[in-house]
Every structure is written in C-alpha cells, then in structure tokens.
Design a protein around this motif. Structure first.
Motif, PDB file in Angstrom:
ATOM      1  N   GLY A  75       0.846  -1.069   0.070  1.00 25.97           N
ATOM      2  CA  GLY A  75      -0.066  -0.058   0.081  1.00 25.97           C
ATOM      3  C   GLY A  75       0.768   1.328   0.057  1.00 25.97           C
ATOM      4  N   GLN A  94       2.508   4.655  -0.683  1.00 29.65           N
ATOM      5  CA  GLN A  94       2.367   5.666  -1.801  1.00 29.65           C
ATOM      6  C   GLN A  94       3.555   6.571  -1.824  1.00 29.65           C
ATOM      7  N   TRP A  96       0.207   5.901   3.059  1.00 27.55           N
ATOM      8  CA  TRP A  96      -0.045   4.719   2.535  1.00 27.55           C
ATOM      9  C   TRP A  96      -1.500   5.215   1.640  1.00 27.55           C
ATOM     10  N   ARG A  97      -1.944   3.959   1.103  1.00 29.67           N
ATOM     11  CA  ARG A  97      -3.210   4.184   0.231  1.00 29.67           C
ATOM     12  C   ARG A  97      -4.352   4.543   1.056  1.00 29.67           C
ATOM     13  N   ASN A  98      -4.671   3.813   2.292  1.00 25.73           N
ATOM     14  CA  ASN A  98      -5.787   4.112   2.927  1.00 25.73           C
ATOM     15  C   ASN A  98      -5.273   3.697   4.446  1.00 25.73           C
TER      16      ASN A  98
END
Length: 437
Positions: free
Chosen positions: A351, A353, A376-378
């Motif tokens: 994840g 980024q 991070w993405r989420n």
C-alpha cells in the motif's frame, strides 16, 4: 578543522592510468587538443563501432551514437576503479554515510547498506565498463580477442549455437555496455538521488541493456520473441556473463537489490517489449520513477509528493545531512529483514504511496536523529504496516542508538529515532506508541 582524506586517490590513479592506455586531452591556447592514444587497438575500435551500428538497428528507437563510440583496452583493476568513481559521484560520501546511519536506525542490520548495494550495482557485468565520464568503453584486455572465437565449454548448447551462427560470445556483453553508452548520451532521466530513485533507474537501465543483449544473442535465428515468451532471463545466457560481477559473496540485502535491478528490471521491460515493442519500452522508461512502478506495472505510476516530516527542536549544531526515500522496495526489504519473512515484507509494502527519510546530525556524525514518514493508500494499509513494523522490532530488538517513537495519523506513519539525551519531558518512557531499547 580540515580532515585529510584519500577519497580523491581513485580518480587520480585512474587519470594516470588512462594516460598510458587511453590517450589524453591537453590544453593549448584555450583549445582542447586530443592526442591519439599510443598503441591504440584500432581493430577493437572498429569492432565496437560495428557492434554499435548493429545495436542501434536492433534497438530501433534509440538514437545513433554521435560521435561514434570510443573504446580502449583496460585492465580489470582499471575498470573497477572507474566503476567506483562513478558510484561515488552519485551522492557525496558524507551524505551516504549519514544515509546508512538513518537506515540502521530504522532497523536494517547491515551498517554499510544501502551504500554497499549501490556500489555493487556500479560494477555492472564483467569484462567491460565505462570511463568515469561515461564517454567511452573500457574493454578488458582478454575480451573480444581472437580467443573469443573459442569456448572452454564446447558442450554448452548456447555457446555452440552462437558459434554456429557466427555470434562471438563476448559480443553480447559489449552490446550491453554500448546500451549504457546510449543511455548516458540520452541524459539523466531524473535529478533524484534518493535510494528508491537510484535503484529504480538502475533497474530500467540494466533491464534495457540486457534486453538488447539477449535479443542480440538470438537475432540471427529470429528467435527473440520466442525466447522472451518462454521466460528467458539474463542469468541463463553465456554462463552468467550478463549478471553482475558483485553478486558472488554479496550480503543478503545487497543480493536483494541486485536481483531486483538485474532480474526484475529485465522481466519488466521484456513484458513491455512483447506487448508494445520499443515504443512501449520508451514510454515505460519515461513514466517510471520509483521501484513501485516496476513492482506494480498494472497500477498508475507513483506520483504522490513525499510527506514532509516534522523535525523536532534540536540544538543549533544539528543540520539535515540527507533526505532520502526507501520506496516500496525498501519497505519490503525492511519488514522482511526484521521479521525474516519475505511475504510479510511484500504485504507491508503493497500500500506504499510515498515516504521521506531525513537524517539530522552534528558535524561529528554522532548522536544523530532520524525522522521517517510514510504515506499509504488508506488507513487500513497504514495500520497494517505500523503493526508489522512494530512486530519486527519486537522480534529482533531495536538496532537504533536512541528510542523509536512511532505514531500514525490517518494514512501517514511517522517514526522518530532520537537519542535519549535529546528527548523532551513530554515523551516519557512507556508512553503509547513509543518503543525503547
């Protein structure tokens, strides 16, 4: 205080040696006068230029080398010194030393990493290299000679096939090096000197060079596409001639970087060429800037701006010595190294980024402070990384000289490693999210 250093000696030794094997350029009235190399191997020069012509035809969208390439004979030691100079020119030695200390603070157990891996990458493959300026080939005195027509392993099916078709065993390694010369003339793709950017650039460069070299191996039979479709890789060619010289005896972390650059870089560009030809390769090289872009070819390229860590209040003598990025590959290696499980590393890095690693130190390099922020993405993936990182530290014990404070805010995870003497009273031992040695 002025410190004595021997860092310039390899460059000086190289310059002296080149006067004897490769000629020199003298200044006369403000103009450069090129002196013809004494005892130049004109046969070698002609062969290299013919190989360059074939290589450009094979590479199709690559520009022709103008002026034509130069090549001189050189000893293995001279080629090694040249690679060392090129490696050290990427990032100043003091900055790389600070970078290594920051990586140790995060939990890597190889004190000279990542410098050691970048130095090994500069060594490239055996038998040929570029001079420090990247302007000409240095060819080993034992390569591309009359003896190249004969093999010590006549039963090797690949060697037998190449000899039957008239391709000399040393030619593919020269084509590999000539592709690096084209890349040098093409110019730097990025001014980024973070570890992630340097490894990604190396993977693209070595992948392209070996893709051309492997295709050159089989072009006479028209088998390029078939060979690549079957998953042919550089380590299968010519008894490992297209694999890095520094692989033997390399520590585990260095081997992981070399494998990513030489194997995964090749496999990525091989897939791109099979799908879109050389125009597709050009596009992929132009859009890729991070290891994430090679790991996830089906995803958009990583373009998120790196987060800027909040630097703690420190004495005035502390200055930023390095700004780095581990990238997705670095995260994978960190978690895998801490936990001993590659699958957990891949899980943690998935994840990623963006990230920013900052190292602050006084002049003597002691008592440094490391700040690392990852995005991070989420929030779920940020929390997953945080838990795996904590698990790894708990299993191996912290390697840092100070305490590691870890906290998550939304999709960002911040890790601060600071000597106990510099910690503020607001950060008592045992506070939530804080690990102490």
């Amino acid at each position: 205080m002025t410190r004595k250093t021997t860092a310039g000696w390899p460059r000086i030794l190289f310059a002296v040696a080149m006067l004897s094997v490769g000629g020199a350029a003298a200044q006369d009235g403000g103009e450069t006068v090129h002196v013809a190399p004494k005892g130049a191997d004109l046969g070698l020069l002609g062969e290299i230029r013919e190989l360059a012509r074939r290589m450009v035809e094979l590479r199709e969208t690559a520009p022709a080398l103008d002026p034509p390439p130069l090549a001189v004979r050189a000893t293995p030691d001279l080629i090694r010194i040249s690679s060392e100079i090129r490696a050290r020119s990427l990032v100043p030695a003091d900055q790389m030393a600070a970078r290594c200390r920051a990586w140790v603070d995060l939990g890597f157990r190889q004190p000279e990493f990542p410098t050691s891996a970048l130095n090994r990458l500069a060594g490239d493959i055996a038998g040929v290299g570029l001079d420090p300026q990247g302007n000409r080939l240095l060819v080993d005195v034992d390569r591309l000679t009359d003896g190249d027509f004969f093999s010590e392993q006549p039963n090797d099916p690949t060697i037998a096939l190449l000899l039957a078709t008239g391709v000399r065993p040393d030619e593919p390694t020269m084509v590999h090096a000539l592709m690096h010369l084209v890349q040098h003339h093409r110019g730097a793709r990025t001014a980024e000197t973070t570890t992630d950017a340097l490894i990604a650039a190396a993977a693209l460069q070595e992948g392209e060079a070996n893709l051309v070299a492997v295709m050159y191996l089989f072009q006479a039979m028209g088998l390029q596409r078939n060979i690549l479709a079957l998953g042919y890789t550089p380590d299968q060619a010519l008894n490992g001639a297209l694999t890095p010289t520094a692989l033997a005896g390399a520590p585990e972390l260095d081997r992981r970087v070399l494998d990513f650059v030489f194997m995964e870089g090749f496999e990525a560009l091989s897939r791109v060429w099979q799908a879109g030809g050389w125009e597709g390769v050009d596009h992929f090289i132009g859009r890729s800037r991070a290891t994430h872009d090679l790991i996830h070819m089906d995803r958009p390229p990583a373009r998120a701006s790196p987060p800027e860590p909040a630097v703690p209040d420190l004495p005035e003598r502390y200055e930023v010595r390095d700004r780095d990025s581990l990238g997705e590959l670095g995260v994978v290696m960190l978690i895998a190294s801490l936990t001993g499980k590659e699958n957990l590393g891949l899980q943690a890095g998935d994840g990623w980024q963006a990230d920013r690693l900052i190292r602050l130190e006084p002049d003597d390099g002691t008592g440094g402070v490391t700040v690392w922020v990852t995005r991070w993405r989420n929030e779920k993936e940020a929390e997953e990384f945080l838990q795996l990182y904590r698990r790894g530290l708990a299993e191996t014990g912290p390697a840092a000289s100070g305490a590691a404070s870890i906290r998550r805010e939304g999709v960002e995870v911040e890790i601060l490693v600071i000597p106990a003497a510099l910690r503020t009273p607001e950060e008592p031992a045992g506070s939530p999210g804080t690990l102490h040695p």
